[in-house]
Design a protein around this motif. Structure first.
Motif, mmCIF file in Angstrom:
data_model
loop_
_atom_site.group_PDB
_atom_site.id
_atom_site.type_symbol
_atom_site.label_atom_id
_atom_site.label_comp_id
_atom_site.label_asym_id
_atom_site.label_seq_id
_atom_site.Cartn_x
_atom_site.Cartn_y
_atom_site.Cartn_z
ATOM 1 N N HIS A 1 0.835 -1.204 0.000
ATOM 2 C CA HIS A 1 0.000 0.000 0.000
ATOM 3 C C HIS A 1 0.866 1.249 0.000
ATOM 4 C CE1 HIS A 1 -3.133 2.840 1.100
ATOM 5 N NE2 HIS A 1 -2.467 3.188 2.182
ATOM 6 N N ASP A 2 0.468 2.226 -0.801
ATOM 7 C CA ASP A 2 1.141 3.526 -0.800
ATOM 8 C C ASP A 2 0.085 4.598 -0.517
ATOM 9 O OD1 ASP A 2 2.614 5.785 -1.136
ATOM 10 O OD2 ASP A 2 3.383 5.310 -3.121
ATOM 11 N N PRO A 3 0.167 5.298 0.616
ATOM 12 C CA PRO A 3 -0.852 6.286 0.992
ATOM 13 C C PRO A 3 -0.750 7.605 0.250
ATOM 14 C CG PRO A 3 0.858 6.209 2.652
ATOM 15 C CD PRO A 3 1.179 5.119 1.667
ATOM 16 N N ALA A 4 0.308 7.807 -0.523
ATOM 17 C CA ALA A 4 0.449 9.017 -1.337
ATOM 18 C C ALA A 4 1.086 8.583 -2.652
ATOM 19 C CB ALA A 4 1.311 10.054 -0.620
ATOM 20 N N CYS A 5 0.297 7.892 -3.476
ATOM 21 C CA CYS A 5 0.853 7.099 -4.575
ATOM 22 C C CYS A 5 1.238 7.886 -5.813
ATOM 23 C CB CYS A 5 -0.127 5.986 -4.959
ATOM 24 S SG CYS A 5 -1.728 6.569 -5.564
ATOM 25 N N GLY A 6 0.744 9.123 -5.982
ATOM 26 C CA GLY A 6 1.020 9.824 -7.224
ATOM 27 C C GLY A 6 0.537 8.998 -8.397
ATOM 28 N N SER A 7 1.395 8.772 -9.377
ATOM 29 C CA SER A 7 1.016 7.942 -10.525
ATOM 30 C C SER A 7 1.390 6.475 -10.324
ATOM 31 C CB SER A 7 1.676 8.468 -11.807
ATOM 32 O OG SER A 7 3.086 8.457 -11.673
ATOM 33 N N GLY A 8 1.844 6.129 -9.116
ATOM 34 C CA GLY A 8 2.103 4.721 -8.799
ATOM 35 C C GLY A 8 3.557 4.297 -8.906
ATOM 36 N N GLY A 9 4.480 5.244 -8.926
ATOM 37 C CA GLY A 9 5.883 4.913 -9.144
ATOM 38 C C GLY A 9 6.471 3.949 -8.124
ATOM 39 N N PRO B 1 3.691 -10.319 -9.238
ATOM 40 C CA PRO B 1 2.957 -9.235 -8.581
ATOM 41 C C PRO B 1 1.443 -9.405 -8.659
ATOM 42 C CG PRO B 1 4.708 -8.355 -9.956
ATOM 43 C CD PRO B 1 4.593 -9.815 -10.283
ATOM 44 N N ALA B 2 0.965 -10.115 -9.686
ATOM 45 C CA ALA B 2 -0.484 -10.288 -9.846
ATOM 46 C C ALA B 2 -1.081 -11.160 -8.750
ATOM 47 C CB ALA B 2 -0.789 -10.900 -11.214
ATOM 48 N N SER B 3 -0.239 -11.825 -7.966
ATOM 49 C CA SER B 3 -0.744 -12.652 -6.870
ATOM 50 C C SER B 3 -0.893 -11.856 -5.576
ATOM 51 C CB SER B 3 0.196 -13.834 -6.624
ATOM 52 O OG SER B 3 1.460 -13.392 -6.139
ATOM 53 N N MET B 4 -0.541 -10.575 -5.619
ATOM 54 C CA MET B 4 -0.579 -9.727 -4.428
ATOM 55 C C MET B 4 -1.793 -8.805 -4.441
ATOM 56 S SD MET B 4 2.124 -10.789 -2.936
ATOM 57 C CE MET B 4 3.547 -11.767 -3.431
ATOM 58 N N HIS B 5 -2.007 -8.153 -3.303
ATOM 59 C CA HIS B 5 -3.004 -7.087 -3.200
ATOM 60 C C HIS B 5 -2.257 -5.756 -3.255
ATOM 61 C CE1 HIS B 5 -6.696 -9.361 -2.007
ATOM 62 N NE2 HIS B 5 -5.779 -10.267 -1.725
ATOM 63 N N TRP B 6 -2.782 -4.830 -4.031
ATOM 64 C CA TRP B 6 -2.160 -3.522 -4.195
ATOM 65 C C TRP B 6 -3.184 -2.432 -3.904
ATOM 66 C CZ3 TRP B 6 3.007 -3.453 -5.597
ATOM 67 C CH2 TRP B 6 3.523 -4.651 -6.113
ATOM 68 N N SER B 7 -2.750 -1.378 -3.273
ATOM 69 C CA SER B 7 -3.650 -0.234 -3.084
ATOM 70 C C SER B 7 -2.837 1.050 -3.031
ATOM 71 C CB SER B 7 -4.488 -0.382 -1.813
ATOM 72 O OG SER B 7 -3.672 -0.453 -0.657
ATOM 73 N N GLY B 8 -3.452 2.112 -3.495
ATOM 74 C CA GLY B 8 -2.814 3.421 -3.478
ATOM 75 C C GLY B 8 -3.854 4.499 -3.290
ATOM 76 N N VAL B 9 -3.458 5.563 -2.650
ATOM 77 C CA VAL B 9 -4.351 6.691 -2.394
ATOM 78 C C VAL B 9 -3.640 7.961 -2.804
ATOM 79 C CG1 VAL B 9 -5.720 7.929 -0.662
ATOM 80 C CG2 VAL B 9 -5.317 5.472 -0.395
ATOM 81 N N ASP B 10 -4.364 8.868 -3.450
ATOM 82 C CA ASP B 10 -3.801 10.180 -3.745
ATOM 83 C C ASP B 10 -4.921 11.208 -3.746
ATOM 84 O OD1 ASP B 10 -0.876 11.097 -4.847
ATOM 85 O OD2 ASP B 10 -2.458 12.488 -5.442
ATOM 86 N N ILE B 11 -4.596 12.388 -3.287
ATOM 87 C CA ILE B 11 -5.593 13.454 -3.201
ATOM 88 C C ILE B 11 -5.914 14.039 -4.572
ATOM 89 C CG2 ILE B 11 -3.912 15.304 -2.841
ATOM 90 C CD1 ILE B 11 -5.888 16.498 -0.791
ATOM 91 N N ASP B 12 -4.978 13.878 -5.510
ATOM 92 C CA ASP B 12 -5.144 14.443 -6.849
ATOM 93 C C ASP B 12 -5.880 13.463 -7.752
ATOM 94 O OD1 ASP B 12 -4.884 15.783 -9.265
ATOM 95 O OD2 ASP B 12 -2.834 15.105 -9.595
ATOM 96 N N GLU B 13 -6.971 13.924 -8.343
ATOM 97 C CA GLU B 13 -7.796 13.051 -9.182
ATOM 98 C C GLU B 13 -7.032 12.527 -10.388
ATOM 99 O OE1 GLU B 13 -12.246 13.098 -11.273
ATOM 100 O OE2 GLU B 13 -11.286 14.982 -10.679
ATOM 101 N N ILE B 14 -6.227 13.378 -11.018
ATOM 102 C CA ILE B 14 -5.488 12.942 -12.199
ATOM 103 C C ILE B 14 -4.407 11.942 -11.814
ATOM 104 C CG2 ILE B 14 -3.884 13.706 -14.001
ATOM 105 C CD1 ILE B 14 -5.536 16.193 -14.356
ATOM 106 N N ALA B 15 -3.725 12.168 -10.695
ATOM 107 C CA ALA B 15 -2.692 11.228 -10.248
ATOM 108 C C ALA B 15 -3.297 9.861 -9.957
ATOM 109 C CB ALA B 15 -1.987 11.774 -9.003
ATOM 110 N N ALA B 16 -4.438 9.844 -9.262
ATOM 111 C CA ALA B 16 -5.104 8.567 -8.965
ATOM 112 C C ALA B 16 -5.518 7.874 -10.254
ATOM 113 C CB ALA B 16 -6.316 8.803 -8.061
#
Length: 359
Positions: A249-257, A273-288
């Protein structure tokens, strides 16, 4: 429009992805598991040689430095957008690059896909972009819906001449800058060699807008170092490599780098990686939105949740986004359920007509 028979098939399972609730104890880049200093360069070798060892032999079209090529691509797109007076709707050039990143040629030895795209007229070009987003929505409605801001403009009823002109100009710039050299590979390891959306997002957005959003793009070298450290910490804490189902998980993921770097580190260790769970959050709509598209391009798998929120004020953002994703998938299923019923009825009617005529 003339059908471009050069798009690679979308390799997804027959059963559509069904996001689950996020794991309760994710490993985050911001808050990793208890700190354990990893041994200097000690990285557990994978059972098979790392893909990087044969990257030039397997994919001679992959640039020697994909990150530099991605930066050049971003500069070319941003320069074209601004010099041609594209305006403030930066979701347009970013959406064009995102759509192109989602497709690839069926046959690398076949007709040149870039030439085929640019041979279309303006109406056909817009229709092509509509079809790219529509096809991927069928496969991954959860992620394509999160990326809505990048493709809503394509479905406008009327595109003025200037919008059509700028769309073609940006498309040409991205193609000439070699986007398919970066994203046009079957193997997700090569597609994830770099992030083509981050430079476009950074360079088309004004410095004032970036400052207002508190936006900072993590350099690729830092991201890859952090990805290796995360994997090393997992290995030490678990006394072995990550097991399927772990949550990154990345709580400030930007474009996911940072997610990309972690996924590449996994692949170099022989972990899918497809066997894992991934999550990201970003305040910017375009970045998400960019993270959602990149999750498809990079092959992160079916268990990806992207939230657009301020994690400081919405600590349950991932759970809420997962619920939204399930609702979108259910909506897709209802639509296709109705389509299947309609198709069956029409087929039955056709057969009845045939029998009636024969009688």
């Amino acid at each position: 429009m003339t059908q471009l028979d050069l798009f690679a098939d979308i390799n997804t399972p027959d059963e559509p992805p069904r996001p689950k609730a996020a794991a309760k104890v994710p490993a985050t880049f911001a808050n990793p598991k208890p700190a354990v200093t990893p041994p200097a360069p000690a990285i557990k070798p994978s059972a098979t040689p790392a893909p990087a060892a044969t990257v030039r032999a397997l994919r001679p079209r992959l640039p020697a430095n994909p990150h530099e090529r991605a930066q050049s691509l971003g500069e070319a797109v941003a320069r074209t957008w601004h010099t041609q007076h594209g305006g403030t709707a930066i979701e347009v050039p970013i959406g064009i690059v995102a759509a192109l990143a989602l497709i690839r040629p069926r046959d690398l030895k076949g007709p040149d896909l870039a030439h085929q795209i640019l041979a279309q007229d303006d109406t056909q070009l817009i229709q092509m972009y509509r079809e790219i987003w529509a096809r991927h929505w069928i496969q991954r409605p959860d992620l394509i819906d999160r990326a809505r801001i990048l493709h809503e403009w394509v479905n406008d009823d009327d595109h003025d001449k200037h919008r059509l002109y700028v769309t073609r100009a940006v498309t040409k710039a991205a193609l000439h800058a070699g986007i398919f050299d970066l994203t046009g590979h079957d193997d997700p390891y090569f597609r994830a060699a770099t992030d083509v959306l981050s430079p476009v997002m950074a360079l088309t957005r004004s410095s004032g807008a970036q400052a207002g959003l508190g936006e900072f793009h993590t350099p690729w070298s830092v991201a890859e170092t952090m990805g290796n450290i995360l994997m090393a910490e997992f290995s030490l804490a678990a006394k072995g490599d990550m097991a399927p189902g772990e949550h990154v998980h990345d709580p400030a993921c930007g474009s996911g780098g940072l997610l990309r770097a972690a996924a590449q580190s996994m692949r170099e260790r022989g972990i899918d990686p497809a066997s894992m769970h991934w999550s990201g959050v970003d305040i910017d709509e375009i970045a998400a939105a960019c993270t959602a598209v990149n999750a498809i391009v990079w092959g992160l798998g079916p268990n990806v949740t992207v939230a657009r929120a301020d994690i400081l004020t919405h600590p349950n953002a991932v759970d809420e986004a997962a619920a939204e994703a399930r609702a979108v998938i259910e909506h897709r299923d209802r639509l296709f359920g109705r389509a299947a019923v309609i198709g069956a009825v029409r087929k039955a009617q056709h057969l009845l007509e045939q029998v009636t005529k024969a009688a």
